[in-house]
Design a protein around this motif. Structure first.
Motif, short mmCIF file in Angstrom:
data_model
loop_
_atom_site.label_atom_id
_atom_site.label_comp_id
_atom_site.label_asym_id
_atom_site.label_seq_id
_atom_site.Cartn_x
_atom_site.Cartn_y
_atom_site.Cartn_z
N LEU A 28 13.75 2.55 -4.43
CA LEU A 28 13.78 1.31 -5.21
C LEU A 28 13.26 0.14 -4.37
O LEU A 28 12.50 -0.70 -4.85
N LYS A 29 13.65 0.09 -3.08
CA LYS A 29 13.17 -0.97 -2.18
C LYS A 29 11.65 -0.90 -2.01
O LYS A 29 10.97 -1.93 -2.02
N VAL A 30 11.13 0.30 -1.86
CA VAL A 30 9.68 0.47 -1.71
C VAL A 30 8.97 -0.03 -2.96
O VAL A 30 7.96 -0.75 -2.87
N CYS A 31 9.49 0.30 -4.13
CA CYS A 31 8.89 -0.17 -5.39
C CYS A 31 8.93 -1.70 -5.46
O CYS A 31 7.95 -2.35 -5.84
N HIS A 32 10.06 -2.27 -5.11
CA HIS A 32 10.24 -3.72 -5.12
C HIS A 32 9.22 -4.38 -4.19
O HIS A 32 8.57 -5.37 -4.55
N ASN A 33 9.08 -3.82 -2.99
CA ASN A 33 8.11 -4.35 -2.03
C ASN A 33 6.68 -4.22 -2.55
O ASN A 33 5.87 -5.14 -2.41
N ASP A 34 6.37 -3.08 -3.13
CA ASP A 34 5.01 -2.83 -3.64
C ASP A 34 4.65 -3.78 -4.77
O ASP A 34 3.49 -4.20 -4.89
N ILE A 35 5.62 -4.11 -5.62
CA ILE A 35 5.35 -5.04 -6.72
C ILE A 35 4.91 -6.39 -6.16
O ILE A 35 3.92 -6.98 -6.62
N LEU A 36 5.64 -6.89 -5.15
CA LEU A 36 5.26 -8.17 -4.55
C LEU A 36 3.86 -8.11 -3.95
O LEU A 36 3.04 -9.00 -4.16
N ARG A 38 1.39 -6.17 -4.73
CA ARG A 38 0.37 -6.09 -5.78
C ARG A 38 0.12 -7.45 -6.42
O ARG A 38 -1.01 -7.82 -6.69
N LEU A 39 1.21 -8.20 -6.66
CA LEU A 39 1.05 -9.53 -7.23
C LEU A 39 0.28 -10.45 -6.30
O LEU A 39 -0.48 -11.31 -6.75
N LEU A 40 0.47 -10.27 -5.00
CA LEU A 40 -0.22 -11.09 -4.00
C LEU A 40 -1.57 -10.52 -3.59
O LEU A 40 -2.26 -11.10 -2.75
N ARG A 41 -1.90 -9.35 -4.14
CA ARG A 41 -3.14 -8.64 -3.80
C ARG A 41 -3.23 -8.36 -2.30
O ARG A 41 -4.27 -8.53 -1.67
N LEU A 42 -2.11 -7.92 -1.75
CA LEU A 42 -2.04 -7.54 -0.34
C LEU A 42 -2.16 -6.03 -0.22
O LEU A 42 -1.74 -5.30 -1.13
N SER A 47 3.02 -5.98 6.10
CA SER A 47 4.45 -6.21 6.27
C SER A 47 5.09 -6.81 5.02
O SER A 47 4.70 -7.89 4.58
N SER A 48 6.07 -6.11 4.49
CA SER A 48 6.81 -6.63 3.34
C SER A 48 7.65 -7.83 3.74
O SER A 48 7.71 -8.82 3.01
N SER A 49 8.30 -7.75 4.88
CA SER A 49 9.16 -8.84 5.34
C SER A 49 8.38 -10.14 5.45
O SER A 49 8.84 -11.20 5.02
N LEU A 50 7.19 -10.07 6.00
CA LEU A 50 6.35 -11.24 6.14
C LEU A 50 5.93 -11.78 4.77
O LEU A 50 5.94 -12.99 4.54
#
Length: 111
Positions: A28-36, A38-42, A47-50
């Motif tokens: 679930l954390k990986v999915c949450h990180n991936d959504i952010l 994708r929205l930022l086109r990163l 780094s998810s934390s960054l």
């Protein structure tokens, strides 16, 4: 970021989750990180934390701690007779939800 906050902060009833595998929460954390990302086109490998810090949004652990703290505070301060009875029961004091809450709210540094 408003889109992320409005859709990814609303994890209803997550403060009541007590029976789940660590691997499930990690997915679930990986999915949450991936959504952010994708929205930022990163790129997925950045780094998810960054990404969370630079954009002023909370990660999944912070969101869950907030909801747990909020619910636990309301339960502890409630004067409702039913909630008071439940709060004083051993099922509440020693139960799996209370154990998860304490684990989330009071992270212990090991080592």
């Amino acid at each position: 970021m408003e889109l992320f906050r409005s859709h990814c902060y609303s994890i209803y009833c997550n403060s009541l989750w007590s029976r789940y595998k660590v691997a499930t929460m990690n997915r679930l954390k990986v999915c949450h990180n991936d959504i952010l990302k994708r929205l930022l086109r990163l790129p997925r490998w950045c780094s998810s934390s960054l990404a969370f810090a630079m954009n002023g949004v909370n990660n999944l652990d912070v969101i869950r701690r907030h909801f747990v703290f909020s619910l636990r505070s309301r339960v502890e301060l409630s004067t409702n007779s039913i909630i008071t009875s439940v709060r004083q029961s051993s099922a509440y004091v020693c139960g799996p939800i209370q154990q998860r809450w304490l684990g989330l709210l009071f992270v212990q540094n090991v080592g």
